[in-house]
Design a protein around this motif. Structure first.
Motif, PDB file in Angstrom:
ATOM      1  N   MET A  53     -47.099  -8.575 -17.366  1.00 55.43           N
ATOM      2  CA  MET A  53     -47.849  -7.526 -18.033  1.00 55.43           C
ATOM      3  C   MET A  53     -47.177  -7.271 -19.387  1.00 55.43           C
ATOM      4  N   THR A  54     -47.739  -7.887 -20.428  1.00 55.99           N
ATOM      5  CA  THR A  54     -47.157  -7.811 -21.767  1.00 55.99           C
ATOM      6  C   THR A  54     -47.785  -6.657 -22.551  1.00 55.99           C
ATOM      7  N   ALA A  60     -48.325  -1.914  -6.834  1.00 53.53           N
ATOM      8  CA  ALA A  60     -47.498  -2.056  -8.033  1.00 53.53           C
ATOM      9  C   ALA A  60     -48.058  -1.126  -9.093  1.00 53.53           C
ATOM     10  N   PRO A  61     -47.314  -0.093  -9.493  1.00 53.45           N
ATOM     11  CA  PRO A  61     -47.852   0.886 -10.458  1.00 53.45           C
ATOM     12  C   PRO A  61     -48.312   0.255 -11.765  1.00 53.45           C
ATOM     13  N   VAL A  62     -47.701  -0.882 -12.152  1.00 50.63           N
ATOM     14  CA  VAL A  62     -48.078  -1.523 -13.418  1.00 50.63           C
ATOM     15  C   VAL A  62     -49.515  -2.050 -13.382  1.00 50.63           C
ATOM     16  N   MET A  63     -50.035  -2.310 -12.162  1.00 51.31           N
ATOM     17  CA  MET A  63     -51.410  -2.813 -12.043  1.00 51.31           C
ATOM     18  C   MET A  63     -52.389  -1.637 -11.957  1.00 51.31           C
ATOM     19  N   THR A  64     -52.646  -1.040 -13.102  1.00 58.66           N
ATOM     20  CA  THR A  64     -53.608   0.065 -13.188  1.00 58.66           C
ATOM     21  C   THR A  64     -55.022  -0.480 -12.971  1.00 58.66           C
ATOM     22  N   PRO A  65     -56.001   0.385 -12.703  1.00 56.25           N
ATOM     23  CA  PRO A  65     -57.385  -0.098 -12.575  1.00 56.25           C
ATOM     24  C   PRO A  65     -57.839  -0.907 -13.794  1.00 56.25           C
ATOM     25  N   GLY A  86     -42.018  -8.425 -20.583  1.00 56.28           N
ATOM     26  CA  GLY A  86     -42.886  -7.498 -19.874  1.00 56.28           C
ATOM     27  C   GLY A  86     -42.450  -7.320 -18.439  1.00 56.28           C
ATOM     28  N   GLU A  87     -43.352  -6.773 -17.644  1.00 53.29           N
ATOM     29  CA  GLU A  87     -43.090  -6.528 -16.225  1.00 53.29           C
ATOM     30  C   GLU A  87     -43.961  -7.461 -15.394  1.00 53.29           C
ATOM     31  N   GLU A  88     -43.353  -8.109 -14.400  1.00 50.07           N
ATOM     32  CA  GLU A  88     -44.108  -9.041 -13.562  1.00 50.07           C
ATOM     33  C   GLU A  88     -44.897  -8.305 -12.493  1.00 50.07           C
ATOM     34  N   ALA A  89     -46.015  -8.888 -12.086  1.00 55.65           N
ATOM     35  CA  ALA A  89     -46.791  -8.375 -10.958  1.00 55.65           C
ATOM     36  C   ALA A  89     -47.416  -9.546 -10.224  1.00 55.65           C
ATOM     37  N   SER A  90     -47.650  -9.336  -8.938  1.00 50.99           N
ATOM     38  CA  SER A  90     -48.315 -10.340  -8.101  1.00 50.99           C
ATOM     39  C   SER A  90     -49.743  -9.879  -7.855  1.00 50.99           C
ATOM     40  N   PHE A  91     -50.693 -10.722  -8.182  1.00 47.56           N
ATOM     41  CA  PHE A  91     -52.108 -10.352  -8.069  1.00 47.56           C
ATOM     42  C   PHE A  91     -52.810 -11.361  -7.160  1.00 47.56           C
ATOM     43  N   THR A 132     -56.202  -4.341 -13.581  1.00 48.29           N
ATOM     44  CA  THR A 132     -56.847  -5.117 -12.519  1.00 48.29           C
ATOM     45  C   THR A 132     -58.171  -5.695 -13.016  1.00 48.29           C
ATOM     46  N   ALA A 133     -58.960  -4.862 -13.702  1.00 45.98           N
ATOM     47  CA  ALA A 133     -60.256  -5.327 -14.225  1.00 45.98           C
ATOM     48  C   ALA A 133     -60.053  -6.430 -15.260  1.00 45.98           C
ATOM     49  N   ARG A 134     -59.044  -6.285 -16.135  1.00 47.13           N
ATOM     50  CA  ARG A 134     -58.774  -7.311 -17.153  1.00 47.13           C
ATOM     51  C   ARG A 134     -58.302  -8.619 -16.505  1.00 47.13           C
ATOM     52  N   THR A 135     -57.477  -8.506 -15.471  1.00 50.22           N
ATOM     53  CA  THR A 135     -56.991  -9.707 -14.782  1.00 50.22           C
ATOM     54  C   THR A 135     -58.152 -10.465 -14.156  1.00 50.22           C
ATOM     55  N   MET A 136     -59.080  -9.733 -13.559  1.00 50.33           N
ATOM     56  CA  MET A 136     -60.242 -10.391 -12.947  1.00 50.33           C
ATOM     57  C   MET A 136     -61.097 -11.072 -14.008  1.00 50.33           C
ATOM     58  N   SER A 137     -61.391 -10.356 -15.106  1.00 49.46           N
ATOM     59  CA  SER A 137     -62.343 -10.890 -16.088  1.00 49.46           C
ATOM     60  C   SER A 137     -61.714 -11.927 -17.023  1.00 49.46           C
ATOM     61  N   GLU A 138     -60.410 -11.800 -17.338  1.00 46.53           N
ATOM     62  CA  GLU A 138     -59.776 -12.685 -18.320  1.00 46.53           C
ATOM     63  C   GLU A 138     -59.058 -13.868 -17.669  1.00 46.53           C
ATOM     64  N   ILE A 139     -58.686 -13.741 -16.385  1.00 45.44           N
ATOM     65  CA  ILE A 139     -57.863 -14.776 -15.753  1.00 45.44           C
ATOM     66  C   ILE A 139     -58.526 -15.378 -14.516  1.00 45.44           C
ATOM     67  N   ILE A 140     -58.817 -14.555 -13.519  1.00 45.21           N
ATOM     68  CA  ILE A 140     -59.320 -15.088 -12.233  1.00 45.21           C
ATOM     69  C   ILE A 140     -60.712 -15.701 -12.388  1.00 45.21           C
TER      70      ILE A 140
END
Length: 425
Positions: free
Chosen positions: A273-274, A233-238, A189-194, A241-249
């Motif tokens: 981002m897989t 980072a274009p890969v971090m769509t809204p 996938g593509e990496e992103a920093s959050f 971002t919402a999934r990262t907050m709810s599933e990870i952070i």
């Protein structure tokens, strides 16, 4: 307020630049700082590992708030020591900082709380680790459990590379960091920093960014601490971002609070981002470097109240504003980095480069000797620019890079390539 910033890299220069702009700040100190930070703050020769000396300095200078930049002091418990002495500090406790201090600790939290991450196992001896690699094949990822200054991860393309990495770590190639090893599946996938600001219970996302870990163009060569970054980072769509907050952070915050180690500070999730969505690669317990440099260029809000709200547990009603423009950072490093490199070479042309429209130069490994700026580290300069698009910011940054006269340095010439190629398709 009097503020002490701890650290000496490009991240700290960007933080110093932003903190110094706050109307709330009377005096800003930085320990130990660098030649660039000296333009924003009073640099002091304090060792961040000497907690008693830091506390004595804070009392002497009537420091109201301490901002800790790097991971090593956080993992060593500097925030606990400062708070116990009655000094307010931004950053996680020693217990919460284990998210970066032990990759195995973080992986176990992911497993126990269904946080999406790569499959893994932990090992304390080389034999079983090698058996695991032979069973699962390559590509595969070998990680030192402890802090290794960005050099503790080997993405092995062959079984032989993985076996060599295991030997290197267990034989002390990374010191105590490699006493335990985590081996995990390779994620596509593509990496992103959050990044998220956290106050123990509430987290608010910061702007997205993407780092470039490999030393050379086309993402080739050894892993480094980061050769450049851009935001957004274009890969971090809204949606992502919402999934990262709810599933990870958010599950991570709940897990740490339940353990009696509430997380306060900035939480930096390295993501892949897989095709199935975001998966956690690793956590860092501080602002990223060089991502902070691009984030600070885009942050409209005053940084100081945000850091204080995280420490005070009042982020729930907090809001941060960002400029729509894009920002990009090119890291100039000493030849040989991330391996052996020489220190002490002179750098010229910084004033001309800094006059390019939209450009801000943040120092990382530099020192001043009389009128000269000398290289004093592996990653030495962050040449940053802001523009209407990633391509615009990239153009301005490289215009500035080409004005810097430093024959002993190098940089990647393709920072931002993923975002720019996406814009062209």
């Amino acid at each position: 307020m009097n503020i002490l910033l701890i650290g000496s890299g490009g991240r700290e220069h960007a933080l110093a630049w932003k903190i110094a702009a706050s109307p709330l700040v009377d005096r800003l100190f930085c320990a130990p700082g660098n030649a660039g930070i000296a333009n924003e703050a009073e640099c002091v020769a304090l060792d961040p590992a000497d907690h008693e000396a830091v506390i004595a300095f804070c009392k002497d200078k009537r420091i109201d708030f301490v901002v800790v930049g790097p991971e090593a002091p956080l993992c060593a418990g500097i925030v606990d020591a400062l708070e116990a002495a009655g000094i307010k500090a931004f950053g996680p406790s020693k217990a919460a900082a284990r998210l970066e201090g032990s990759k195995g600790f973080t992986k176990d939290i992911c497993r126990a709380n269904n946080i999406p991450t790569a499959g893994y196992e932990r090992f304390t001896t080389p034999g079983p680790a090698k058996d695991y690699v032979r069973k699962h094949g390559a590509p595969i990822v070998v990680k030192a459990d402890g802090l290794a200054a960005g050099k503790g991860v080997v993405v092995a393309e062959t079984v032989e590379q993985a076996l060599q990495a295991i030997d290197m770590m267990f034989e002390g190639g990374l010191g105590a960091a490699g006493a335990e090893v985590v081996i995990e599946e390779f994620l596509e996938g593509e990496e992103a920093s959050f990044f998220a600001l956290c106050d123990g219970t509430t987290a608010i996302p910061l702007a997205s960014a993407q780092d470039h870990k490999r030393a050379f163009e086309g993402d080739k060569g050894p892993n480094t601490g980061g050769m450049g970054a851009y935001s957004p980072a274009p890969v971090m769509t809204p949606e992502m971002t919402a999934r990262t907050m709810s599933e990870i952070i958010e599950p991570t915050l709940r897990a740490l609070a339940a353990m009696g180690a509430p997380y306060k500070g900035v939480l930096f999730a390295g993501l892949m981002m897989t095709k199935n969505g975001p998966k956690l690669i690793e956590y860092n317990v501080r602002f990223g470097d060089p991502e902070t440099q691009v984030l600070m260029l885009r942050l409209k809000s005053d940084l100081v109240p945000a850091l204080m709200a995280a420490r005070d547990g009042v982020l729930k009603s907090f809001d941060l504003r960002w400029v729509d423009d894009a920002a990009l950072a090119v890291v100039m490093a000493a030849k040989g980095y991330p391996g052996d490199y020489a220190k002490g070479s002179p750098i010229e042309g910084l004033e001309e480069a800094g006059e390019v429209e939209g450009v801000e130069i943040f120092h990382a490994g530099t020192k001043r000797e009389g009128e000269r700026i000398l290289a004093n580290g592996g990653r030495v300069l962050n040449v940053c620019a802001i523009g209407r698009s990633i391509a615009d910011a990239q153009k301005q940054a490289y215009l500035a890079v080409d004005l810097i006269r430093w024959p002993d340095g190098f940089c990647r010439r393709d920072i931002g390539w993923r975002a720019i190629s996406r814009d062209r398709t």
